[in-house]
Scaffold this motif. Structure first.
Motif, PDB file in Angstrom:
ATOM      1  N   ASN A 346       0.841  -1.197   0.000  1.00 32.64           N
ATOM      2  CA  ASN A 346       0.000   0.000   0.000  1.00 32.64           C
ATOM      3  C   ASN A 346       0.882   1.254   0.000  1.00 32.64           C
ATOM      4  O   ASN A 346       0.684   2.164  -0.815  1.00 32.64           O
ATOM      5  CB  ASN A 346      -0.893  -0.029   1.252  1.00 32.64           C
ATOM      6  N   ILE A 347       1.867   1.269   0.882  1.00 34.75           N
ATOM      7  CA  ILE A 347       2.763   2.438   0.966  1.00 34.75           C
ATOM      8  C   ILE A 347       3.656   2.495  -0.284  1.00 34.75           C
ATOM      9  O   ILE A 347       3.811   3.541  -0.912  1.00 34.75           O
ATOM     10  CB  ILE A 347       3.619   2.363   2.253  1.00 34.75           C
ATOM     11  N   PHE A 348       4.213   1.316  -0.646  1.00 39.30           N
ATOM     12  CA  PHE A 348       5.189   1.256  -1.738  1.00 39.30           C
ATOM     13  C   PHE A 348       4.603   1.766  -3.061  1.00 39.30           C
ATOM     14  O   PHE A 348       5.183   2.631  -3.725  1.00 39.30           O
ATOM     15  CB  PHE A 348       5.701  -0.181  -1.914  1.00 39.30           C
ATOM     16  N   PHE A 349       3.462   1.218  -3.458  1.00 40.07           N
ATOM     17  CA  PHE A 349       2.937   1.558  -4.788  1.00 40.07           C
ATOM     18  C   PHE A 349       2.408   3.001  -4.857  1.00 40.07           C
ATOM     19  O   PHE A 349       2.451   3.614  -5.917  1.00 40.07           O
ATOM     20  CB  PHE A 349       1.911   0.527  -5.250  1.00 40.07           C
ATOM     21  N   ARG A 350       1.938   3.537  -3.725  1.00 43.08           N
ATOM     22  CA  ARG A 350       1.542   4.958  -3.716  1.00 43.08           C
ATOM     23  C   ARG A 350       2.778   5.835  -3.953  1.00 43.08           C
ATOM     24  O   ARG A 350       2.741   6.777  -4.738  1.00 43.08           O
ATOM     25  CB  ARG A 350       0.886   5.318  -2.372  1.00 43.08           C
ATOM     26  N   GLU A 351       3.870   5.462  -3.274  1.00 39.75           N
ATOM     27  CA  GLU A 351       5.111   6.226  -3.413  1.00 39.75           C
ATOM     28  C   GLU A 351       5.660   6.092  -4.846  1.00 39.75           C
ATOM     29  O   GLU A 351       6.092   7.078  -5.452  1.00 39.75           O
ATOM     30  CB  GLU A 351       6.130   5.700  -2.397  1.00 39.75           C
TER      31      GLU A 351
END
Lengths: 359, 153
Positions: A346-351
């Motif tokens: 969730n954090i990775f792909f948003r970033e």
């Protein structure tokens, strides 16, 4: 006729990207499997609770829909790939013969059950296996370039026919594809950008859609994590053991390159970072590789849990009575690890989405 | 169906492409044994237990030969109905020993294609000793089967 000339077969981690890479190399374009996977928007997650896999557990998808990598690579890189579907397998074979006579290899999607050159344990009904048909040895045998096999395989016409025309709901019956044109200069930056943006959309669904499709992307991983504790209630004995083991094997050894395709995606990001000369992308690549490794460690934990369950069905009830708490503790840990995977992605792909839009 | 007394053993030489992180942080595709390759022999043993369970069900007359192969190959009635291009009810009927008697030769041929067997495999088990080698040839779209047994050299 024999094998078409100048076709170089190489094994690959994944059947779709491996076949596409071999076909592109034949047409004069050397592209790595990881790059094709990334541009093709490979990473995804689906928890298809309404569809069962071959061991009776809900079907898990850890990559996008089969065929989409080819479609996206074709669209984003400007590669012309002609795809045709025939009503009868005889017509698909006739067209294949015509193309082979013109020295053109043909891509097909088949059921792995009939790929006799592969080891016995891979003879399962999986009707979405990508291969390239690269020649004919006599009237009865076709030569197959299968990324899962180190050499060129040989398949009887009856086996190829049965594998190609299964009428399984998931199958792409009698569908063949071949490359017709490749642009001289591919705009790599644009293709990579489009590929990453598509991946981000597939994993982080738009707000309204993610409420409807709770089994897709991050919500799909969370849903999968929440269902793990239900396994011993829904399945028992050999079915439980096979289901648990197959989940881990599916993450690692079923043509993913390891770590549920996430390691291959990390390699893609590294190649992309070199093309963009971007330190931010390089950092994201390192994060994805570490995440892929975490996924592999989780698979190992799943395997260790599955191994504890007796192989013989008749021993299960006594074992379960004695080891129930151990099993639930293990499943709890697996569930927490899968939840951690969801939050990391969730954090990775948003970033990643933010970084790529700035490049 | 050819049943070997000798259980199948996994050939350890079979390798797949895996991406592995090295200590220096580089990652490359390598030919190596599958992550869980040591589980394959356990999987083969499980398949033997599953075979024995279904075989005894078939011999006892609880299930039909169609159900035997469907369960052995993890194909449920819905998937099988799609592959046979018929309704689920017809498949469920063929799963029973009584319903199996009404299956036509054409339908058996289609089932044989799906299960990747010969039509004769619905009616017999050929148990062969480990010192024998069986060579099978399927003819006329699986309607005929030619079996050659020879001693292993």
């Amino acid at each position: 006729m024999n094998m078409i000339s100048n076709f170089k077969h190489s094994a690959g981690a994944h059947c779709e990207t491996g076949s596409l890479r071999n076909l592109l190399a034949f047409s004069g374009k050397e592209i790595s499997e990881a790059m094709l996977f990334g541009i093709g928007s490979g990473p995804a997650f689906y928890y298809l609770f309404f569809q069962k896999n071959h061991v009776g557990f809900p079907l898990l998808g850890i990559r996008n829909r089969p065929g989409l990598v080819v479609k996206n690579c074709s669209g984003f890189c400007g590669i012309d790939i002609k795809t045709m579907q025939y009503k009868r397998v005889q017509d698909a074979l006739k067209k294949t013969d015509e193309l082979l006579n013109k020295n053109i290899p043909v891509a097909a999607t088949v059921d792995m059950m009939y790929m006799k050159y592969l080891p016995e344990y891979l003879h399962i009904h999986a009707p979405l296996h990508f291969i390239a048909i690269v020649g004919k040895q006599d009237k009865e045998h076709y030569l197959i370039s299968d990324p899962y096999f180190p050499e060129i395989g040989k398949l009887h016409i009856d086996d190829l026919s049965a594998a190609w025309e299964t009428y399984s709901p998931l199958a792409r019956n009698n569908t063949l594809s071949y490359i017709t044109a490749i642009p001289g200069n591919i705009n790599w930056k644009s293709a990579i950008k489009k590929g990453i943006q598509e991946t981000v959309r597939n994993i982080i669904l738009p707000p309204v859609i993610n409420k409807l499709f709770i089994f897709v992307g991050i919500n799909g991983i969370r849903l999968f994590a929440s269902k793990i504790m239900e396994w011993p209630v829904k399945y028992r004995g050999v079915h439980l053991r096979e289901g648990i083991m197959f989940t881990a094997v599916g993450f690692e050894d079923q043509g993913t390159g390891g770590g549920a395709f996430r390691i291959m995606y990390g390699v893609f990001l590294k190649e992309a970072a070199d093309i963009f000369n971007s330190s931010a992308l390089r950092e994201m690549s390192d994060k994805m590789l570490a995440h892929g490794q975490y996924w592999t460690d989780t698979s190992r934990k799943i395997i260790r849990t599955g191994k504890k369950i007796p192989v013989a069905d008749e021993e299960y009830e006594d074992w379960f009575a004695a080891q129930k708490n151990v099993l639930y503790t293990d499943l709890q840990e697996i569930s927490e690890r899968i939840l951690h995977i969801a939050e990391t992605e969730n954090i990775f792909f948003r970033e990643l989405g933010r970084i790529i839009s700035d490049l | 169906m050819i049943v070997r007394k000798e259980p199948l053993r996994h050939d350890d030489t079979f390798k797949i492409i895996m991406y592995k992180c090295d200590n220096d942080g580089s990652v490359s595709p390598n030919y190596q044994k599958a992550e869980f390759h040591d589980e394959v022999n356990t999987y083969y043993c499980q398949r033997v237990s599953e075979f024995e369970r279904l075989h005894s069900e078939l011999i006892s007359g609880n299930i039909s030969a169609v159900k035997f192969y469907a369960d052995l190959q993890h194909l449920d009635a819905r998937e099988l109905a799609a592959r046979m291009r018929t309704c689920i009810g017809a498949i469920k009927k063929h799963f029973t020993p009584e319903g199996f008697k009404g299956v036509t030769v054409k339908q058996l041929q289609n089932y044989a294609k799906i299960f990747n067997i010969a039509v004769s495999d619905f009616f017999q088990f050929l148990v062969i000793d480990k010192n024998l080698h069986a060579c099978e040839k399927r003819l006329h779209s699986r309607l005929l089967q030619e079996l050659t047994l020879s001693e292993k050299s």
